[in-house]
Design an enzyme around this catalytic site. Structure first.
Site, PDB file in Angstrom:
ATOM      1  N   LYS A 152       3.310  -0.829   7.473  1.00  0.00           N
ATOM      2  CA  LYS A 152       4.097  -0.028   8.418  1.00  0.00           C
ATOM      3  C   LYS A 152       4.929  -0.949   9.299  1.00  0.00           C
ATOM      4  O   LYS A 152       6.113  -0.697   9.543  1.00  0.00           O
ATOM      5  CB  LYS A 152       3.173   0.856   9.271  1.00  0.00           C
ATOM      6  CG  LYS A 152       2.623   2.045   8.507  1.00  0.00           C
ATOM      7  CD  LYS A 152       1.513   2.765   9.248  1.00  0.00           C
ATOM      8  CE  LYS A 152       0.921   3.858   8.356  1.00  0.00           C
ATOM      9  NZ  LYS A 152      -0.310   4.459   8.870  1.00  0.00           N
ATOM     10  N   GLN A 188      -4.378   4.443  13.879  1.00  0.00           N
ATOM     11  CA  GLN A 188      -4.796   4.462  12.468  1.00  0.00           C
ATOM     12  C   GLN A 188      -6.228   5.006  12.342  1.00  0.00           C
ATOM     13  O   GLN A 188      -7.130   4.577  13.067  1.00  0.00           O
ATOM     14  CB  GLN A 188      -4.723   3.026  11.912  1.00  0.00           C
ATOM     15  CG  GLN A 188      -5.030   2.912  10.443  1.00  0.00           C
ATOM     16  CD  GLN A 188      -3.966   3.556   9.552  1.00  0.00           C
ATOM     17  OE1 GLN A 188      -2.778   3.405   9.777  1.00  0.00           O
ATOM     18  NE2 GLN A 188      -4.411   4.282   8.546  1.00  0.00           N
ATOM     19  N   ASP A 215       3.005  10.965  13.725  1.00  0.00           N
ATOM     20  CA  ASP A 215       2.103  11.361  12.636  1.00  0.00           C
ATOM     21  C   ASP A 215       2.011  12.883  12.524  1.00  0.00           C
ATOM     22  O   ASP A 215       1.550  13.407  11.509  1.00  0.00           O
ATOM     23  CB  ASP A 215       0.691  10.811  12.899  1.00  0.00           C
ATOM     24  CG  ASP A 215       0.310   9.689  11.950  1.00  0.00           C
ATOM     25  OD1 ASP A 215       1.019   9.505  10.940  1.00  0.00           O
ATOM     26  OD2 ASP A 215      -0.705   9.018  12.203  1.00  0.00           O
TER      27      ASP A 215
END
Ligand code: NAD
Length: 293
Positions: free
Chosen positions: A53, A97, A120
Site C-alpha cells: 500500500k 490493518q 476502507d
C-alpha cells in the site's frame, strides 16, 4: 471454449495511472493526497499488504505514512494514534490493518476513525451511506474493485442474476449493496454457510461472486455455462515445492470452472490488485473533498 480472463492487473494499472494523473490536479491546488496505514503487531501477510500500500501510494505521487505499533499495543494507545491522524491535515485517508491483536477492539477502532477519512469504508456511517446510495461516503475497496472490473469489461449487470457466496461486512454485504443500486440494477442473492442447497442458487447466476475463504470451493458443476465468475478468495495452500512452502489459490477451482464460465478472474491477478488501486482512488477522492481557503 475456455473463459475470457478478466485481467485485474491491467485494470488496476489503468486505475493507478488515472489516480496518478488526478493527484497532479490536487497538487496544483495545493493538496497532496495523504494516506496513513496503521499496523499493529508482526503478522507477516499484513506486513506485506501494508508495504504494498505504501509503495503504491508513493508511485501515485501521494504522501504515505506507515505507523508500526508493537503487538503489545493497548486499545488506548491505538485510539490515540487514530485521534492524531483524524486531526492531521496532511492525512486524507487512513486505515488500521486487520486483524488486530486480541486486546484491541476492532469495532471501537473503526468507529473512532473520522468517516471522512475512512477510505476502507468500514465505518458504520459509510456502510449506511452505501446502502442508501449516498455518493459522498466510501465503499469498501474490494467490492468497489469488483465493480470496476465488471464495468471496464462491460459485463452487463442490469437485470442480471448475481449470486454472492459470503456475507462478510468487508466483501459480501457491500458487494450486494453496490450491485442493487439504481443504474447497476442487478438482482442479488447472498448465500452463506447456512444456505440450503447452495448449488441451486449458484447454477442460475449470470454473475457468480465467491468470497468464502475456502480454496477451490466453487466447482464447475456449480456454474451456469457462460456465466461471469469473480473470485475474491485468497487462500494459502501448502505446496512443499513452492519457495515459501505455499501457493495462493482462490475460492474457485479455476482449471475446471474456466472451461464452463464465459468470463473469469484468476487468482492471483484478478480482484486482489484492484483492492489497492481502489484504496488509492478513495484517498484521492477524500483529498479532493478538502476545501482550500
Ligand atoms: P469471511 O470469513 O469474513 O466470510 C466468509 C463467508 O463465507 C461467510 O459469510 C460465510 O458464511 C461464507 N461461507 C463459509 N463457508 C461456506 C459454505 N460452506 N457455503 C457457503 N458460504 C460459506 O471472509 P471475507 O473477509 O469475506 O473473505 C473471503 C475471502 O476473500 C477470503 O479468502 C479472503 O482472503 C478474501 N479477500 C480478498 C480480498 C482481496 O483483496 N482480493 C479482500 C478481502 C477478502
Amino acid at each position: 471454449m475456455p473463459a475470457e480472463l478478466l485481467d485485474g492487473v491491467a485494470v488496476a494499472r489503468t486505475i493507478r495511472d488515472e489516480v496518478a494523473r488526478d493527484v497532479l490536479v490536487q497538487k496544483a491546488r495545493g493538496v497532496i493526497p495523504g494516506l496513513a496505514v496503521v499496523l499493529v503487531g508482526e503478522d507477516a501477510a499484513s506486513s506485506v499488504y501494508v508495504r504494498n500500500k505504501g509503495r503504491a501510494c508513493e508511485e501515485a505521487g501521494m504522501h504515505s505514512v506507515t505507523i508500526r505499533m508493537p503487538v503489545t499495543t493497548t486499545q488506548g494507545e491505538l485510539l490515540a494514534v487514530v485521534d492524531q491522524l483524524n486531526a492531521d491535515p496532511a492525512i486524507h485517508g487512513m486505515l488500521v490493518q486487520m486483524p488486530l491483536p486480541v486486546q484491541c477492539n476492532a469495532d471501537e477502532v473503526i468507529r473512532r476513525i473520522d468517516p471522512a477519512k475512512d477510505v476502507d469504508g468500514f465505518h458504520p456511517i459509510n456502510a449506511g451511506k452505501l446502502i442508501i446510495g449516498e455518493k459522498d461516503g466510501f465503499a469498501p475497496c474490494t467490492p468497489a474493485g469488483v465493480m470496476e472490473l465488471l464495468r471496464r469489461y462491460e459485463v452487463k449487470t442490469a437485470g442480471a442474476d448475481v449470486v454472492i457466496i459470503g456475507r462478510s461486512n468487508i466483501v459480501g454485504k457491500p458487494m450486494a449493496s453496490l450491485l442493487i443500486q439504481p443504474g447497476i440494477d442487478a438482482t442479488v442473492t447472498i448465500c452463506h454457510s447456512r444456505t440450503r442447497d447452495l448449488i441451486t442458487h449458484t447454477r442460475r447466476a449470470d454473475i457468480l461472486i465467491a468470497a468464502i475463504g475456502r480454496a477451490k470451493f466453487v466447482t464447475a458443476d456449480m456454474v451456469k455455462p457462460g456465466a461471469t465468475v469473480i473470485d475474491v478468495g485468497i487462500n494459502r495452500v501448502d505446496e512443499p515445492r513452492a519457495k515459501n512452502g505455499y501457493v495462493l489459490a482462490g475460492d474457485v477451482d479455476f482449471t475446471t470452472v474456466s472451461e464452463v464460465a464465459g468470463k473469469i478472474t484468476p487468482v492471483p491477478g484478478g480482484v486482489g490488485p484492484l483492492t489497492i488501486a481502489m484504496l488509492l482512488r478513495s484517498t484521492l477522492v477524500a483529498a479532493s473533498r478538502v476545501v482550500v481557503a
